[in-house]
Design a protein around this motif. Structure first.
Motif, mmCIF file in Angstrom:
data_model
loop_
_atom_site.group_PDB
_atom_site.id
_atom_site.type_symbol
_atom_site.label_atom_id
_atom_site.label_comp_id
_atom_site.label_asym_id
_atom_site.label_seq_id
_atom_site.Cartn_x
_atom_site.Cartn_y
_atom_site.Cartn_z
ATOM 1 N N ALA A 205 0.744 4.157 -2.987
ATOM 2 C CA ALA A 205 0.899 5.691 -2.566
ATOM 3 C C ALA A 205 1.972 6.382 -3.243
ATOM 4 N N CYS B 296 1.649 4.292 6.403
ATOM 5 C CA CYS B 296 0.508 3.608 6.641
ATOM 6 C C CYS B 296 0.431 2.534 7.386
ATOM 7 N N ASP C 91 -0.724 8.041 -10.769
ATOM 8 C CA ASP C 91 -2.065 7.474 -10.518
ATOM 9 C C ASP C 91 -2.842 6.298 -11.470
ATOM 10 N N ARG D 188 1.082 -1.096 -0.002
ATOM 11 C CA ARG D 188 -0.001 -0.196 0.043
ATOM 12 C C ARG D 188 1.036 1.171 -0.017
ATOM 13 N N GLN E 6 -7.521 2.138 -0.513
ATOM 14 C CA GLN E 6 -7.341 3.529 -0.546
ATOM 15 C C GLN E 6 -7.257 4.485 0.903
ATOM 16 N N ARG F 167 -1.313 2.997 -10.556
ATOM 17 C CA ARG F 167 -2.061 2.557 -9.452
ATOM 18 C C ARG F 167 -3.284 1.999 -10.003
ATOM 19 N N VAL G 196 -0.801 7.636 3.822
ATOM 20 C CA VAL G 196 0.577 7.940 3.281
ATOM 21 C C VAL G 196 0.401 9.317 2.868
ATOM 22 N N ARG G 197 -0.374 9.671 2.272
ATOM 23 C CA ARG G 197 -0.479 11.134 1.515
ATOM 24 C C ARG G 197 -0.355 12.165 2.978
ATOM 25 N N ILE H 238 -3.523 4.754 1.269
ATOM 26 C CA ILE H 238 -3.153 5.472 0.468
ATOM 27 C C ILE H 238 -3.237 7.101 1.041
ATOM 28 N N ARG H 239 -4.382 7.124 1.427
ATOM 29 C CA ARG H 239 -4.680 8.481 1.941
ATOM 30 C C ARG H 239 -3.817 8.817 3.329
#
Length: 259
Positions: A156, A198, A160, A152, A186, A163, A192-193, A189-190
């Protein structure tokens, strides 16, 4: 069973070489030997093609023929290629000593992996233990990309479009890749951002925290820290995540300077 696959050879490729590589890829941990029929089923190649290419791979030392079973197994030459990867990797030469020291300092497992299609393959795995124990994860071992913190974090870090392609493949290859699982991917991924890492507990009693390693001119890697035989909690994930982010920044800086 493999889905039908095109072996066009590409503009500068070679169809037989592509097919030969797919035959080698058909061998997975836990399966000692495969016959031509099983290989054909796993690769989607015609059995006549598989029969011709397995003979060639035997002649060139990449497969051993098990005559009593009319099957094949990977030959020692394949193992030597893996050893050459580890010994020749400039990334491992730089990061392995750092990972070993960090594992001892933090008393955590530390791993480095990159993608192999829809799987993550460990390049290095330092398993911390105050007592001598059998290593549960070793270099070369693969883990599912969509289920693990490493996978995951890698997702990230990639563009895009790449992915989105992988998410489609997760749904196709595994009935377990339901909407709920994709939603969890998902969510990671959020994370990590937002936080840089994560945290995932895909096996009982194990907590793994991962972050992408992105250095210009290199493939994208994923670095993780993990603990086992514990009760995973959000607080523990945040604590490990803080350690991980400091260490990841050091790794990226060291890799950038060494290039």
């Amino acid at each position: 069973m493999a889905s039908a696959r095109e072996y066009s050879g590409g503009a500068n490729g070679n169809r037989s070489l592509e097919r030969g590589i797919e035959i080698l890829r058909a061998f997975r941990p836990g399966v000692d030997t495969l016959g031509n029929g099983e290989i054909a089923e796993r690769t989607g190649l015609p059995r006549s093609t598989v029969s011709r290419l397995t003979k060639t791979l035997v002649e060139f030392g990449m497969l051993d023929e098990v005559r009593t079973e009319r099957n094949y197994r990977l030959a020692a030459a394949v193992l030597s290629l893996g050893h050459a990867v580890r010994m020749g990797s400039p990334v491992l030469k730089v990061l392995s000593p750092l990972m070993r020291a960090e594992s001892t300092r933090r008393r955590l497992n530390v791993g480095l992996a990159t993608a192999d299609r829809t799987m993550m393959v460990y390049l290095e795995s330092i398993r911390y233990s105050p007592r001598p124990t059998l290593r549960s994860i070793v270099a070369g071992q693969q883990v599912p990309m969509e289920l693990t913190s490493l996978g995951r974090a890698y997702l990230a870090g990639i563009p895009d479009a790449a992915r989105d392609t992988l998410l489609v493949q997760f749904r196709r290859r595994n009935a377990a890749a339901t909407k709920a699982l994709i939603a969890e991917v998902q969510k990671s991924i959020r994370s990590v951002r937002r936080d840089g890492y994560c945290a995932v507990s895909w096996q009982p009693g194990v907590l793994a925290v991962a972050t992408p390693i992105v250095v210009e001119g290199l493939p994208i890697y994923a670095l993780n820290m993990s603990l086992q035989d514990i009760e995973p909690t959000e607080a523990l994930g945040r604590e490990i995540g803080e350690y991980l982010m400091v260490f990841a920044a050091r790794c990226e800086e060291t890799l950038s300077v060494s290039r």
